[in-house]
Enzyme design. Sequence first.
Site, short mmCIF file in Angstrom:
data_model
loop_
_atom_site.label_atom_id
_atom_site.label_comp_id
_atom_site.label_asym_id
_atom_site.label_seq_id
_atom_site.Cartn_x
_atom_site.Cartn_y
_atom_site.Cartn_z
N GLY A 32 0.85 -1.18 0.00
CA GLY A 32 0.00 0.00 0.00
C GLY A 32 0.88 1.23 0.00
N VAL A 37 3.60 -6.00 2.40
CA VAL A 37 3.23 -7.17 3.19
C VAL A 37 3.90 -8.40 2.60
CG1 VAL A 37 1.32 -8.65 3.92
CG2 VAL A 37 1.04 -6.17 3.90
N ASP A 146 -11.19 3.62 7.10
CA ASP A 146 -10.94 3.26 5.70
C ASP A 146 -11.64 1.94 5.36
OD1 ASP A 146 -9.97 3.83 3.19
OD2 ASP A 146 -8.04 2.86 3.51
#
Length: 480
Positions: A32, A37, A146
């Site tokens: 992101g 990740v 979010d």
Amino acid sequence: MEKRQSSDLHPGFLPPGTVVGSWCVQAWAGRGVHGSVYRVVPVGQEQASPVALKLAMLPRDPRFAREADLMARIRHPGVPRLWEQGDWQHPGGTLHPYLVMDWVEGTPLYDWVRQHPLASRQVSQVLAQLARVLQSLHAQGIVHRDVKGDNVLVRRSDGGAVITDFGSGHHPDAVTLTMQTLPPGTPAYRSPEAQMFSLRFIHDPEARYVAGPADDLYSLGVTAYRLVTGEYPEFGEPFRDEGGEWQLKAVAPRAPHVLNPRIDEQLSAVILRMLSVKPEERGSAFELAEALEQLALDPGEAYPAQVAARGAAPDPQELVESAQHLRLPARLKSLIPWFASAAVAVLVLGMWTWWMVARPPVEESSLLLSVSDSSVRDGGMAGLGDAGAATSTEAFPVSSSRHVLADDTLPAPLQGQARPDVKGRCAHSRQVALNGGCWGPLPLEGERCEGLNGQMFKGTCYVPILSSGRQPTSNPIREP
């Protein structure tokens, strides 16, 4: 292929075998705005069950400490559990914080509904699970900020819904990290009251909007609306009243069951309730979960509610197969193929590999982008989501069709983005010089592009090329 030196390691793309703390990287899983990740296992235990490790792009990023503090407060099956936090020392000497969490084998929500012929009651069940997660968060004073379809994974093992990516989350004791009018979030999912606040205080740099539970519920409503219609809800344009104050008429979007007649009218009404212009009319997460669970228990419905992608007419044969599917045993339902998504992932992974192998050894810039189109949606991750915490000056959510027509503005460079040389050339032939910055064009659309901090321009997604010599200290310059 020439072996990369340890000093060339980038936290955004660590190769398998890299050791981070006591964990060994098995595979890159996605990224992101602020972190990447990885699927990891304990060092020396290659056969152990994997966990997810989220590594900060920037040295000493304070967002990770706040996210760890927030996640340590949460104990819910619909939220990945935090196992560990620490710092990874780059061979160059910089320290990058990381978080270790549950690895979730799941499918992003919007992909899930495309892959599985569903009944309204199944959609209601998943939405009820998400409402229960929000109920638990809100009871502790936590706001996600979010909530969106691709920060939601549907577990392949049991069909349970999991909310990921708490990088934008907030709780009463959390440290404020951004000096912007609106908190981090995705523009299309922002509540009307947040958007109205930004209009009313556009000339007040000290004004700060404080998101609350009602904002999360509105975002869940947008998620549900797009889930069952393939579109974003659209409201009337704001206007100034006689006193010059910005106002918004309570004009409801078209009911989901009108856009998709296979949607139950009661489910449609609950979704519209979440999208109420007045936050008090949305109710609480508890009330919404109760209503959705009641719909999920309705035994009379056996009509598929699958959404045709982008409004295409449903195939009659698809409806027949859907009806047959609904009568299958539960064990067989979990074995529905997801090869289409995997094929896209392999394709984009090949594109990344081609980019990395073919590029010359330029030290000054690196492309920070997603490997897997199916693993990143709206900034979410397969396994574990990471925030595409983009903000925008866009006043109100627009439908997907209007969004496409509004991409004729040159993308605004990030602070710390690589720049063209004096001849207007970027470091790599596949990079594009636009508006004083270097960009990587990718075959992504809308939120998929936005989730990577990219910007749409004339139908193409442009992802910023960040200079390793100048670390960015904020989000895009265009943000408020």
